[in-house]
Scaffold this active site. Structure first.
Site, PDB file in Angstrom:
ATOM      1  N   LYS A 117       0.798  -1.144  -0.028  1.00 38.39           N
ATOM      2  CA  LYS A 117      -0.014  -0.067   0.060  1.00 38.39           C
ATOM      3  C   LYS A 117       1.013   1.241   0.047  1.00 38.39           C
ATOM      4  CE  LYS A 117      -4.407   1.593   2.103  1.00 38.39           C
ATOM      5  NZ  LYS A 117      -5.290   1.163   3.211  1.00 38.39           N
ATOM      6  N   ASP A 129      -2.147  10.304  -6.798  1.00 34.79           N
ATOM      7  CA  ASP A 129      -0.567  10.118  -7.051  1.00 34.79           C
ATOM      8  C   ASP A 129      -0.378   8.686  -6.710  1.00 34.79           C
ATOM      9  OD1 ASP A 129      -0.447  10.235  -4.082  1.00 34.79           O
ATOM     10  OD2 ASP A 129       0.174  12.288  -4.102  1.00 34.79           O
ATOM     11  N   GLY A 130      -1.173   7.883  -6.014  1.00 29.28           N
ATOM     12  CA  GLY A 130      -0.665   6.710  -5.799  1.00 29.28           C
ATOM     13  C   GLY A 130       0.167   6.565  -4.674  1.00 29.28           C
ATOM     14  N   ARG A 180       0.451  -4.789   3.570  1.00 33.12           N
ATOM     15  CA  ARG A 180      -0.717  -5.146   4.590  1.00 33.12           C
ATOM     16  C   ARG A 180      -0.989  -6.864   4.218  1.00 33.12           C
ATOM     17  NH1 ARG A 180      -6.194  -2.061   3.187  1.00 33.12           N
ATOM     18  NH2 ARG A 180      -5.970  -2.909   1.140  1.00 33.12           N
ATOM     19  N   ASP A 258     -16.830  -0.596  -0.852  1.00 34.32           N
ATOM     20  CA  ASP A 258     -15.422  -0.990  -1.374  1.00 34.32           C
ATOM     21  C   ASP A 258     -14.493  -1.171  -0.328  1.00 34.32           C
ATOM     22  OD1 ASP A 258     -15.961   1.926  -1.634  1.00 34.32           O
ATOM     23  OD2 ASP A 258     -13.785   1.889  -1.686  1.00 34.32           O
ATOM     24  N   ASP A 268      -9.359  -1.657   5.449  1.00 35.33           N
ATOM     25  CA  ASP A 268      -9.316  -0.331   4.766  1.00 35.33           C
ATOM     26  C   ASP A 268      -9.541   1.042   5.871  1.00 35.33           C
ATOM     27  OD1 ASP A 268      -8.237  -0.524   2.367  1.00 35.33           O
ATOM     28  OD2 ASP A 268     -10.067  -0.071   1.335  1.00 35.33           O
TER      29      ASP A 268
END
Length: 494
Positions: A117, A129-130, A180, A258, A268
């Protein structure tokens, strides 16, 4: 002597079952490494879970593996595609926007996903921007440990790395990443994506994939049988999960579909928060202006999400079957939550008045704005004394009479129990934690880390691994926050 049950980092070999499902499910993609990464923390408990030699904790390769600079043997990095409902509205543009599934490890008959991640941009980054930042990476790293130690299923993290790479959020921050670890990264949104795009054969394939791993008893059955078993499994696990959250006072903050795991694990982490004062309407996400994801709304929102999942399976199951599966949720939730709260109250024998008795206590805690964790910890040592000083100290003087009245009923209720007070207290102290991951503590750790001091991170990591222990000398980490430490604004940005 080498232990044959453990492997070095170089020996570790990943499989790629999910990536092998095909391009419908995502995009193979190498990570974009963080610049000049450094290791912040390695999780010994997760190392053991994955069969990694404990001596590897000091291996310098953690910085390379955790930043995407180096890959594990056999890794096929894969950006997963899914969609989902965000704040009640369907969004078709979702997917792993800053993360990559590195692969899976088989260990003691279980399969574990490794997911990087903060791995850089993917086809699903949209305008992002990831990257992940140090602040949110620390919060996720600690949340998984906090919930796991409290007995609540959760994703965890193997390691965390940082860098000086600038990342713009509300302000300029530094980039970080974690690996993760989860039994599965399949979300409700995976099934929604395949349903709404009418890729139903692929959806059948995904149902089969999940059942093969978690419901092997139906692995060879027709897909309709598998889908029913999977939905019932997810309903039950989700009811148990949210009951656990409510019992420990945990608010997730962004329960979009999600962000819901198909196997009912906490998943998440964004603007989560543990309760300080007992406040049923507590909102931990400063973007949640309507309170959709408030603490007391979580059970209902999880059912809403399960309805969305059921709709996504409607090509496989008829309406009556879907209703029957969803009808399990409320009674299971009540059963799980009631059992958890009885344990918190030290009640080993079920009594028909327990739900009302518990509700009366929650009303008392709410009206008195009493610290949730501290009250139950103090109650764990209560033995019928008057005055009940340790409990009265947590309640305003105006509420002492109401507290005394409730304690009188508690004394009467305890007469129905067969255990000794000592045995009950011992069990309650193993149920009601001394330490939880309060937001003001997380913020203290983050601010120190941003200044280059990771010692507070080490301290809280150790405390959260054994939250029921006394840990003499660390009482300040169990204290209620100052008023300025309550309702800290926590955002989704990471």
């Amino acid at each position: 002597m080498n232990n044959p049950d453990f492997q070095s980092l170089d020996q570790l070999k990943l499989q790629h079952h999910y990536a092998d499902l095909g391009p419908v499910f995502g995009t193979p993609l190498p990570p974009t490494p963080l610049q000049n990464p450094h290791t912040i923390h390695v999780n010994p408990a997760v190392m053991e879970l994955l069969g990694i030699d404990p001596r590897e904790v000091t291996n310098p390769d953690w910085a390379l593996l955790g930043s995407g600079t180096k890959l594990f043997r056999g890794s096929v990095p894969f950006s997963m595609k899914y969609t989902g409902h965000q704040f009640g509205s369907y969004n078709p543009e979702l997917g792993d926007g800053r993360a990559l599934l590195l692969g899976e490890i088989e260990r003691n008959g279980k399969r574990w996903d490794l997911h990087l991640k903060g791995a850089g941009q993917t086809p699903y980054s949209r305008f992002g921007d990831g990257r992940a930042v140090l602040r949110s990476t620390i919060r996720e790293y600690l949340a998984g440990e906090a919930l796991t130690a409290l007995g609540i299923r959760s994703t965890r993290a193997l390691c965390m790395v940082g860098s000086q790479e600038p990342v713009a959020r509300e302000k300029l921050e530094t980039g970080a990443a974690l690996i993760r670890v989860a039994r599965s990264h399949v979300r409700f949104g995976h099934f929604e994506y395949l349903f709404y795009t009418r890729q139903l054969e692929a959806q059948h394939k995904l149902v089969d994939f999940v059942c093969a791993q978690f419901l092997p008893e139906v692995a060879d059955e027709p897909v309709q049988v598998q889908a029913e078993a999977l939905l019932r499994f997810t309903v039950k696990r989700s009811a148990e999960l949210v009951a656990g959250w409510q019992s420990v006072g945990f608010a997730h903050g962004v329960l979009n579909t999600d962000n819901m795991s198909i196997i009912g694990d906490s998943f998440d982490f964004g603007p989560y928060g543990f309760l300080d004062d007992y406040e049923p309407g507590f909102i931990c996400n400063h973007s949640d202006h309507t309170g959709r994801y408030a603490f007391d709304a979580q059970p209902g929102v999880v059912l809403w999400n399960l309805n969305a999942l059921a709709h996504a399976l409607s090509s496989l199951l008829d309406v009556e079957m879907l209703k029957d599966c969803l009808g399990q949720y409320q009674p299971l939730l009540i059963e799980f939550y009631s059992g958890m709260m009885r344990r918190k109250l030290g009640l080993a024998i079920e009594d028909e008045g327990d739900q009302q008795f518990c509700a009366d206590l929650m009303q008392l805690l709410e009206s008195g704005r009493v610290d949730y964790t501290l009250f139950f910890r103090a109650l764990s040592r209560y033995c019928g004394e008057r005055p009940a000083t340790s409990l009265e100290e947590l309640v305003s003087p105006s509420q002492h009479a109401a507290l005394g009245n409730w304690l009188s009923h508690y004394d009467q209720r305890l007469h129905k129990e067969s255990r000794s007070a000592e045995e009950r207290s011992r069990d309650m102290l193993c149920t009601n934690p001394k330490f939880v991951l309060r937001n003001y503590l997380a913020q203290r750790v983050i601010e120190a880390a941003e200044a280059g001091d990771f010692q507070p991170l080490e301290v809280i990591f150790g405390l959260l691994q054994s939250p029921f222990a006394e840990h003499p000398g660390f009482e300040s980490w169990a204290a209620a926050p100052p008023e300025t430490g309550k309702h800290l604004p926590i955002s989704c940005s990471s």
